[in-house]
Design a protein around this motif. Structure first.
Motif, mmCIF file in Angstrom:
data_model
loop_
_atom_site.group_PDB
_atom_site.id
_atom_site.type_symbol
_atom_site.label_atom_id
_atom_site.label_comp_id
_atom_site.label_asym_id
_atom_site.label_seq_id
_atom_site.Cartn_x
_atom_site.Cartn_y
_atom_site.Cartn_z
ATOM 1 N N CYS A 83 140.186 45.376 3.162
ATOM 2 C CA CYS A 83 139.137 46.115 3.872
ATOM 3 C C CYS A 83 138.303 45.195 4.756
ATOM 4 N N ILE A 84 137.927 44.047 4.229
ATOM 5 C CA ILE A 84 137.148 43.108 5.018
ATOM 6 C C ILE A 84 137.974 42.586 6.189
ATOM 7 N N SER A 85 139.246 42.326 5.947
ATOM 8 C CA SER A 85 140.135 41.848 7.018
ATOM 9 C C SER A 85 140.279 42.879 8.123
ATOM 10 N N LEU A 86 140.312 44.140 7.751
ATOM 11 C CA LEU A 86 140.404 45.187 8.773
ATOM 12 C C LEU A 86 139.181 45.172 9.689
ATOM 13 N N GLY A 87 138.018 44.898 9.130
ATOM 14 C CA GLY A 87 136.828 44.779 9.957
ATOM 15 C C GLY A 87 136.955 43.657 10.969
ATOM 16 N N VAL A 88 137.544 42.543 10.545
ATOM 17 C CA VAL A 88 137.779 41.428 11.466
ATOM 18 C C VAL A 88 138.743 41.857 12.570
ATOM 19 N N VAL A 89 139.794 42.574 12.179
ATOM 20 C CA VAL A 89 140.776 43.036 13.168
ATOM 21 C C VAL A 89 140.114 43.978 14.173
ATOM 22 N N PHE A 90 139.300 44.910 13.707
ATOM 23 C CA PHE A 90 138.664 45.864 14.616
ATOM 24 C C PHE A 90 137.694 45.174 15.577
ATOM 25 N N MET A 91 137.005 44.147 15.113
ATOM 26 C CA MET A 91 136.108 43.427 16.019
ATOM 27 C C MET A 91 136.890 42.557 16.992
ATOM 28 N N SER A 92 138.079 42.142 16.622
ATOM 29 C CA SER A 92 138.862 41.292 17.527
ATOM 30 C C SER A 92 139.508 42.093 18.654
ATOM 31 N N ILE A 93 139.580 43.395 18.513
ATOM 32 C CA ILE A 93 140.210 44.219 19.545
ATOM 33 C C ILE A 93 139.433 44.166 20.846
ATOM 34 N N ASP A 94 138.111 44.339 20.754
ATOM 35 C CA ASP A 94 137.324 44.458 21.973
ATOM 36 C C ASP A 94 136.146 43.499 22.037
ATOM 37 N N GLY A 95 135.659 43.050 20.889
ATOM 38 C CA GLY A 95 134.484 42.203 20.885
ATOM 39 C C GLY A 95 133.213 42.966 21.176
ATOM 40 N N ASN A 96 133.277 44.281 21.098
ATOM 41 C CA ASN A 96 132.131 45.141 21.365
ATOM 42 C C ASN A 96 131.712 45.782 20.051
ATOM 43 N N PHE A 97 130.454 45.592 19.675
ATOM 44 C CA PHE A 97 129.958 46.094 18.390
ATOM 45 C C PHE A 97 130.164 47.599 18.247
ATOM 46 N N ARG A 98 129.772 48.338 19.260
ATOM 47 C CA ARG A 98 129.881 49.793 19.218
ATOM 48 C C ARG A 98 131.337 50.240 19.093
ATOM 49 N N GLY A 100 133.882 48.428 17.993
ATOM 50 C CA GLY A 100 134.402 47.985 16.704
ATOM 51 C C GLY A 100 134.025 48.951 15.597
ATOM 52 N N LEU A 101 132.760 49.393 15.585
ATOM 53 C CA LEU A 101 132.330 50.379 14.590
ATOM 54 C C LEU A 101 133.070 51.701 14.771
ATOM 55 N N SER A 102 133.272 52.111 16.016
ATOM 56 C CA SER A 102 133.969 53.371 16.282
ATOM 57 C C SER A 102 135.424 53.315 15.840
ATOM 58 N N PHE A 103 136.108 52.228 16.186
ATOM 59 C CA PHE A 103 137.508 52.069 15.753
ATOM 60 C C PHE A 103 137.601 52.095 14.233
ATOM 61 N N CYS A 104 136.718 51.358 13.599
ATOM 62 C CA CYS A 104 136.733 51.264 12.143
ATOM 63 C C CYS A 104 136.431 52.612 11.496
ATOM 64 N N ALA A 105 135.412 53.293 11.998
ATOM 65 C CA ALA A 105 135.045 54.595 11.429
ATOM 66 C C ALA A 105 136.178 55.601 11.584
ATOM 67 N N PHE A 106 136.802 55.604 12.750
ATOM 68 C CA PHE A 106 137.918 56.518 12.969
ATOM 69 C C PHE A 106 139.057 56.225 11.998
ATOM 70 N N TYR A 107 139.309 54.961 11.773
ATOM 71 C CA TYR A 107 140.421 54.557 10.910
ATOM 72 C C TYR A 107 140.173 54.891 9.441
ATOM 73 N N VAL A 108 138.982 54.582 8.926
ATOM 74 C CA VAL A 108 138.745 54.707 7.489
ATOM 75 C C VAL A 108 138.115 56.026 7.051
ATOM 76 N N ALA A 109 137.605 56.814 7.993
ATOM 77 C CA ALA A 109 136.836 58.008 7.606
ATOM 78 C C ALA A 109 137.632 59.008 6.790
ATOM 79 N N ILE A 110 138.881 59.194 7.103
ATOM 80 C CA ILE A 110 139.654 60.199 6.365
ATOM 81 C C ILE A 110 140.458 59.585 5.220
ATOM 82 N N GLY A 111 140.119 58.357 4.872
ATOM 83 C CA GLY A 111 140.844 57.666 3.805
ATOM 84 C C GLY A 111 140.817 58.372 2.463
ATOM 85 N N PHE A 112 139.677 58.937 2.100
ATOM 86 C CA PHE A 112 139.570 59.602 0.804
ATOM 87 C C PHE A 112 140.436 60.857 0.745
ATOM 88 N N ALA A 113 140.479 61.595 1.830
ATOM 89 C CA ALA A 113 141.283 62.818 1.849
ATOM 90 C C ALA A 113 142.777 62.517 1.788
#
Length: 189
Positions: A83-98, A100-113
């Motif tokens: 999970c922590i590594s995925l955060g690093v990957v998402f920030m490395s895609i664009d280097g943009n905080f917003r 990176g958060l959007s990519f990460c949220a889209f990816y993990v949000a439906i994880g529980f379902a």
């Protein structure tokens, strides 16, 4: 969700406030030291949280755990690292905080379902099955269920350790993307 988002937040704030060059300079211009210095405290915080939950659930509430507890602990450590590594990957895609958060949220949000607890993954449509195959929660849940409730021999759970290892390898190369974004960002005022 919290682990991946926290690592995006920890790295992304450096980009947001334009302090990436100072951050890298403080780490002797080593992106690996900079990332480890930024992420390691969160890693240990999440370990403490997981062990507190394990102690509460399996110790105090005495929920049955019939399998190998060591495998469950290894799976939990792999899950945290993934999970922590995925955060690093998402920030490395664009280097943009917003972003990176959007990519990460889209990816993990439906994880529980899609983790396969309330509805079996095998009964999901093939596209959704493919998506669940890249979700960290899916592998951790499978190992925990196999070990805590089913007492499945460890050799059958080995396949669930492969994705965290692969994500770790991918994220170990993602630091180059972060270096690229640091170099192109201006110094903070």
């Amino acid at each position: 969700i919290a682990m991946a988002m926290t690592s995006v937040w920890a790295i992304g704030t450096e980009f947001k406030y334009g302090t990436t060059k100072e951050w890298l300079r403080e780490a002797d211009n080593s992106i690996i030291i900079a990332l480890l210095g930024k992420i390691t405290p969160y890693f240990f915080i999440f370990i403490v949280l997981f062990f507190a939950v394990y102690f509460l659930y399996f110790g105090i509430y005495q929920a049955p755990y019939v399998g190998n507890i060591l495998i469950g602990i290894l799976a939990t450590l792999a899950f945290i690292i993934m999970c922590i590594s995925l955060g690093v990957v998402f920030m490395s895609i664009d280097g943009n905080f917003r972003m990176g958060l959007s990519f990460c949220a889209f990816y993990v949000a439906i994880g529980f379902a899609l983790a396969g607890v309330t509805f079996p993954v095998l009964a999901m449509p093939p596209v959704i099955q493919a998506y669940t195959s890249i979700m960290p929660l899916n592998y951790w849940v499978q190992i925990i269920l196999d070990q805590s409730l089913r007492n499945i021999p460890f050799v059958y759970d080995l396949k669930f350790f492969i994705p965290p290892i692969l994500v770790g390898l991918i994220s170990s190369d993602a630091y180059q993307g972060i270096c690229f974004h640091i170099k192109r960002k201006p110094l903070s005022q």
